[in-house]
Design a protein around this motif. Structure first.
Motif, mmCIF file in Angstrom:
data_model
loop_
_atom_site.group_PDB
_atom_site.id
_atom_site.type_symbol
_atom_site.label_atom_id
_atom_site.label_comp_id
_atom_site.label_asym_id
_atom_site.label_seq_id
_atom_site.Cartn_x
_atom_site.Cartn_y
_atom_site.Cartn_z
ATOM 1 N N ALA A 57 0.836 -1.201 0.000
ATOM 2 C CA ALA A 57 0.000 0.000 0.000
ATOM 3 C C ALA A 57 0.869 1.248 0.000
ATOM 4 C CB ALA A 57 -0.920 -0.012 1.226
ATOM 5 N N LEU A 58 1.951 1.230 0.780
ATOM 6 C CA LEU A 58 2.860 2.372 0.814
ATOM 7 C C LEU A 58 3.540 2.570 -0.532
ATOM 8 C CD1 LEU A 58 4.379 4.627 2.260
ATOM 9 C CD2 LEU A 58 5.999 2.900 3.094
ATOM 10 N N THR A 191 -4.578 2.391 9.801
ATOM 11 C CA THR A 191 -4.609 1.079 10.438
ATOM 12 C C THR A 191 -4.285 -0.012 9.423
ATOM 13 O OG1 THR A 191 -6.954 0.704 9.955
ATOM 14 C CG2 THR A 191 -6.412 1.886 12.001
ATOM 15 N N ARG A 192 -4.001 -1.185 9.948
ATOM 16 C CA ARG A 192 -3.730 -2.327 9.073
ATOM 17 C C ARG A 192 -4.975 -2.684 8.247
ATOM 18 N NH1 ARG A 192 -1.703 -5.522 12.813
ATOM 19 N NH2 ARG A 192 0.341 -4.546 12.528
ATOM 20 N N GLU A 193 -6.134 -2.474 8.823
ATOM 21 C CA GLU A 193 -7.380 -2.712 8.078
ATOM 22 C C GLU A 193 -7.466 -1.775 6.874
ATOM 23 O OE1 GLU A 193 -12.209 -2.956 8.928
ATOM 24 O OE2 GLU A 193 -10.908 -1.831 10.285
ATOM 25 N N GLN A 194 -7.025 -0.535 7.063
ATOM 26 C CA GLN A 194 -7.081 0.428 5.961
ATOM 27 C C GLN A 194 -6.070 0.108 4.872
ATOM 28 O OE1 GLN A 194 -6.671 3.903 8.579
ATOM 29 N NE2 GLN A 194 -8.595 4.691 7.748
ATOM 30 N N THR A 196 -4.964 -2.852 4.160
ATOM 31 C CA THR A 196 -5.508 -4.030 3.476
ATOM 32 C C THR A 196 -6.582 -3.612 2.483
ATOM 33 O OG1 THR A 196 -5.088 -5.404 5.430
ATOM 34 C CG2 THR A 196 -6.643 -6.255 3.811
ATOM 35 N N GLY A 197 -7.471 -2.720 2.916
ATOM 36 C CA GLY A 197 -8.519 -2.230 2.016
ATOM 37 C C GLY A 197 -7.953 -1.473 0.843
ATOM 38 N N LEU A 198 -6.875 -0.717 1.064
ATOM 39 C CA LEU A 198 -6.264 0.030 -0.033
ATOM 40 C C LEU A 198 -5.687 -0.918 -1.076
ATOM 41 C CD1 LEU A 198 -5.314 2.557 -1.414
ATOM 42 C CD2 LEU A 198 -3.403 2.694 0.192
ATOM 43 N N CYS A 199 -5.036 -1.983 -0.632
ATOM 44 C CA CYS A 199 -4.518 -2.970 -1.594
ATOM 45 C C CYS A 199 -5.658 -3.573 -2.409
ATOM 46 C CB CYS A 199 -3.756 -4.070 -0.858
ATOM 47 S SG CYS A 199 -2.133 -3.581 -0.234
ATOM 48 N N ARG A 200 -6.775 -3.842 -1.759
ATOM 49 C CA ARG A 200 -7.929 -4.396 -2.478
ATOM 50 C C ARG A 200 -8.516 -3.361 -3.430
ATOM 51 N NH1 ARG A 200 -9.994 -7.411 2.978
ATOM 52 N NH2 ARG A 200 -8.890 -9.393 2.629
ATOM 53 N N ASP A 201 -8.561 -2.100 -3.005
ATOM 54 C CA ASP A 201 -9.053 -1.040 -3.890
ATOM 55 C C ASP A 201 -8.241 -0.985 -5.182
ATOM 56 O OD1 ASP A 201 -10.874 -0.318 -1.940
ATOM 57 O OD2 ASP A 201 -9.680 1.376 -1.189
ATOM 58 N N LEU A 202 -6.923 -1.171 -5.051
ATOM 59 C CA LEU A 202 -6.015 -1.027 -6.192
ATOM 60 C C LEU A 202 -5.729 -2.345 -6.900
ATOM 61 C CD1 LEU A 202 -3.438 1.447 -4.589
ATOM 62 C CD2 LEU A 202 -5.350 1.992 -6.097
ATOM 63 N N GLY A 203 -6.297 -3.428 -6.400
ATOM 64 C CA GLY A 203 -6.059 -4.731 -7.017
ATOM 65 C C GLY A 203 -4.644 -5.240 -6.818
ATOM 66 N N LEU A 204 -4.017 -4.865 -5.695
ATOM 67 C CA LEU A 204 -2.645 -5.285 -5.409
ATOM 68 C C LEU A 204 -2.650 -6.580 -4.594
ATOM 69 C CD1 LEU A 204 -1.070 -1.867 -4.318
ATOM 70 C CD2 LEU A 204 -0.805 -3.010 -6.528
ATOM 71 N N SER A 205 -1.844 -7.519 -4.986
ATOM 72 C CA SER A 205 -1.675 -8.734 -4.190
ATOM 73 C C SER A 205 -0.528 -8.529 -3.211
ATOM 74 C CB SER A 205 -1.389 -9.942 -5.085
ATOM 75 O OG SER A 205 -0.238 -9.723 -5.875
#
Length: 377
Positions: A57-58, A191-194, A196-205
């Motif tokens: 995410a970073l 947060t770690r939840e955020q 995780t959600g950002l990776c899902r938003d961007l389609g990042l594995s």
């Protein structure tokens, strides 16, 4: 690209973090819409990436911010070689960073040697040494670390379990210098939840470390062989949240007061070091993987009169800072014993320190040096 609330928060955190290090807009053309390639001599920011959800995410947020500033953005991945297949994990994460657009992407293997310390501490020392080496090799302006609000809360709890006081409550700083490199933590408000959600938003594995709680059955209590941080994440934080019915992570990280207090006390202590402690032959923070002082023969001479006039809270910090600058990992009890040579001296003998060092008072000075390394030690 549509900016989700999570991406906006991450981008804002990275932008503020870079600004705090003096990394800003390089040219007005980068503020205009469209694709703009950074100049070849533009500052380089490196993301320390493990391939996990937080660092991926970073990496994405940093790439977005750096592109808008005209700053180059790369990544460095450290293979600790502690798990089977670790090199493959690092290479796969490197490919994901390249797919985002980061360049250069460097994978660096390290050898972790735990001598007189735990594997976690040895791995952390090896990791920071490698990150600093890559930063110097690439002339990076800063290295970004992906610690989140959850990591901060876990660090505070670890500090309280191991020690006490403001330093434990302050947790990790958002910015610090180590081995001549600027390290930044832009995601401490997420947060770690955020992430995780950002990776899902961007389609990042991403890849999850098998020793982390994400891979562990929450109904089973972790055995003591697991790292302390993992047990705090998996067992202690959920227990405290059930016990109090409160957001423990938010509670522990909601106020910057402890960090501000620590920064102020450290500034006053550094001033006292400059006025009352002469350090020679040392490089700041020079500690080997084994905890030995890098600069053999380094020494400190403490002016008892100058330090004796200071408040004990500042005096103790000044002594601790001086030991750190010598590369001596003194305990809090040893720092207090040296302070007694200043404030409560009645002829007691030298204070023994790690790495063959000792602190001894002679009239109005205290000499901290390696035994036998100097004629007056």
């Amino acid at each position: 690209m549509a900016y989700s609330p999570r991406l906006r928060q991450a981008v804002g955190g990275v932008r503020r973090s870079l600004e705090s290090a003096g990394i800003a807009l390089q040219d007005e053309r980068f503020s205009r819409h469209g694709e703009h390639r950074p100049d070849r001599d533009a500052p380089l920011v490196m993301v320390a990436c493990s391939g996990g959800r937080d660092s991926m995410a970073l990496a994405a947020a940093a790439h977005t911010v750096c592109a808008s500033l005209g700053v180059r953005c790369g990544a460095v991945l450290i293979d600790h070689r502690l798990q089977e297949g670790s090199r493959r994990v690092s290479e796969e994460a490197a490919e994901r960073c390249r797919a985002i657009g980061l360049d250069p992407v460097v994978v660096r293997g390290v050898t972790v040697v735990a001598r007189g310390q735990g594997v976690e501490a040895a791995a952390r020392q090896a990791r920071y040494a490698a990150l600093a080496e890559v930063a110097h090799t690439t002339s990076a302006a800063a290295v970004l670390l992906a610690h989140t609000r959850n990591d901060q809360a876990e660090t505070i709890l670890m500090g309280l379990l191991r020690s006490s006081g403001i330093d434990a409550l302050a947790g990790m700083p958002a910015r610090f210098e180590r081995d001549g490199v600027t390290f930044l933590r832009p995601l401490l408000d997420m947060t770690r939840e955020q992430t995780t959600g950002l990776c899902r938003d961007l389609g990042l594995s991403w890849w999850d470390d098998p020793t982390n709680a994400e891979h562990i059955d929450p109904s089973n209590e972790l055995p003591s062989r697991y790292p302390l941080r993992t047990r705090i994440r998996h067992d202690l934080v959920p227990y405290l949240e059930r016990f109090t019915g409160a957001d423990i992570v938010g509670h522990l990280t909601s106020s910057p007061q402890a960090g501000l207090d620590k920064a102020y006390l450290d500034e006053r202590a550094d001033e006292l070091v400059r006025r009352g402690i002469a350090i020679t032959g040392a490089r700041s923070g020079a500690v080997s993987d084994e905890g030995e002082a890098v600069s053999r023969g380094a020494r400190a001479v403490i002016d008892v009169d100058v330090l004796g006039r200071a408040h004990q809270a500042i005096r103790l910090r000044a002594i601790a800072h001086a030991l750190h600058d010598l590369g001596v990992q003194g305990s809090s009890a040893q720092v207090v014993d040296i302070d007694r040579l200043i404030a409560d001296w009645h002829g007691q003998g030298p204070v023994s320190l790690p790495s063959g060092y000792s602190a001894s008072r002679q009239k109005h000075v205290i000499r901290v040096c390696q035994d036998g390394g100097h004629a007056d030690c």
